[in-house]
Design an enzyme around this catalytic site. Structure first.
Site, short mmCIF file in Angstrom:
data_model
loop_
_atom_site.label_atom_id
_atom_site.label_comp_id
_atom_site.label_asym_id
_atom_site.label_seq_id
_atom_site.Cartn_x
_atom_site.Cartn_y
_atom_site.Cartn_z
N SER A 218 0.84 -1.20 0.00
CA SER A 218 0.00 0.00 0.00
C SER A 218 0.87 1.25 0.00
O SER A 218 2.01 1.24 0.50
CB SER A 218 -0.89 0.02 1.24
OG SER A 218 -1.56 1.26 1.38
N TYR A 231 -2.44 -0.16 10.21
CA TYR A 231 -2.47 -0.61 8.83
C TYR A 231 -1.17 -0.23 8.12
O TYR A 231 -0.60 -1.04 7.38
CB TYR A 231 -3.67 0.01 8.12
CG TYR A 231 -3.92 -0.46 6.71
CD1 TYR A 231 -4.54 -1.68 6.46
CD2 TYR A 231 -3.57 0.33 5.62
CE1 TYR A 231 -4.79 -2.11 5.15
CE2 TYR A 231 -3.82 -0.08 4.32
CZ TYR A 231 -4.43 -1.30 4.10
OH TYR A 231 -4.67 -1.71 2.80
#
Length: 323
Positions: A218, A231
């Protein structure tokens, strides 16, 4: 040395240039370039989107507008002919589009998903429309036994695993760091890190030279996100895991790479963000819109295919809509 008249003319010239630039700046308020960039074969939805919020783990069938995953202008060319791919989180979002394009390139596909039966059934139908086989496996990747079972079921059905796509993820924001509970933190790490570790360790013994592992990282693993501390930690860890594992497996002839997406229109986000934030999702990127899953999937095809990327391993491929 310039005369007074010469300096006056120079100053006047500079003011003329300034006025011209100021006028252009003002006109840009109505310029099309201020809207979302469209550079693909078809126009993609752009914010604002309808306000919406879903309970975890999220359902693709309920998102408005529906994510675009089928890439109708993408033509397969047997890049994965005869291969078998195992995709976690393959029922929706990026995983669904990857499954469809892998099938279009000639691969049979096994999909691991948590609970979204309706989404999984739609993905299966889309894969079978490409005239390839699709196996649905309901499993929790945070559990070692579930990962082992998923791999064993795939090998029993298809006889092999050539490509592992670690894509399943848990994401939910925490605006204040002090509100990030241990349960929340543990769930994120167990799904996003343990899940990738378990799946890779179970799959590798069944993978032959020429096989590939592709991890979904990501942009948050590159830049960080103040609302997604846990995250971001896992995605940065996935990038490091990719590079470390690539070195470990190079002697086995197994390539390991990662795709690092920016904002993508998938169930992950309406099941994370508040409805108002969802309506603006992706608007802060240079392209001023989120990606659609079908804009990510070709990157996975590229990294999966030995015809395209046989000399690439340990790399992180950002697909983030510009920096």
């Amino acid at each position: 040395m310039q005369t007074k008249s010469q300096t006056s003319r120079e100053a006047a010239k500079q003011r003329h240039i300034q006025r011209r630039v100021d006028a252009k700046d003002k006109s840009k308020g109505n310029d099309k370039a201020q809207h979302a960039m469209q550079a693909g074969a078809r126009n993609y939805p752009e914010p604002p989107f309808p306000e919406q919020h879903q309970p975890k783990p999220g359902h693709e069938w309920a998102i408005e507008p529906a994510p675009l995953y089928d890439a109708p202008y993408y033509l397969g060319s047997k890049k994965l002919e005869g291969k078998v791919a195992l995709i976690t989180g393959g029922d929706s979002g990026i995983g669904r589009s990857v499954a469809v394009l892998f099938a279009r390139e000639g691969a049979d596909v096994a999909i691991v998903y948590l609970a979204e039966d309706r989404d999984a059934a739609e993905t299966k139908a889309a894969v079978e429309k490409e005239r390839r086989r699709c196996l649905l496996i309901k499993a929790d990747v945070s559990e070692r036994e579930d990962c082992r079972g998923a791999v064993e079921t795939t090998v029993k059905r298809f006889g092999r695993i050539d490509v592992l796509v670690n894509n399943a993820a848990f994401q939910i924001h925490s605006n204040d760091f002090s509100d990030l509970t241990e349960e929340h933190f543990d769930t994120t790490l167990k799904t996003n890190l343990y899940g990738y570790f378990h799946m890779a360790q179970e799959a590798v013994p069944h993978m032959k030279p020429g096989s590939a592992i592709i991890n979904t990282g990501s942009v948050t693993g590159i830049e960080g996100s103040k609302q997604l501390v846990d995250y971001s930690i896992t995605k940065g860890g996935i990038h490091a895991f990719t590079r470390a594992l690539s070195g470990n497996l190079i002697g086995k002839g197994i390539r390991v790479n990662a795709v690092a997406p920016g904002p993508v229109w998938t169930p992950l986000n309406p099941s994370d963000k508040e409805a108002d934030d969802v309506s603006k999702f992706g608007s802060d990127t240079p392209m001023k819109r989120p990606a659609q899953p079908e804009e990510l999937a070709p990157a996975y095809v590229f990294l999966a295919s030995p015809h395209c990327s046989s000399y690439i391993t340990g790399e992180i491929l950002p697909v983030v809509g510009g920096y």
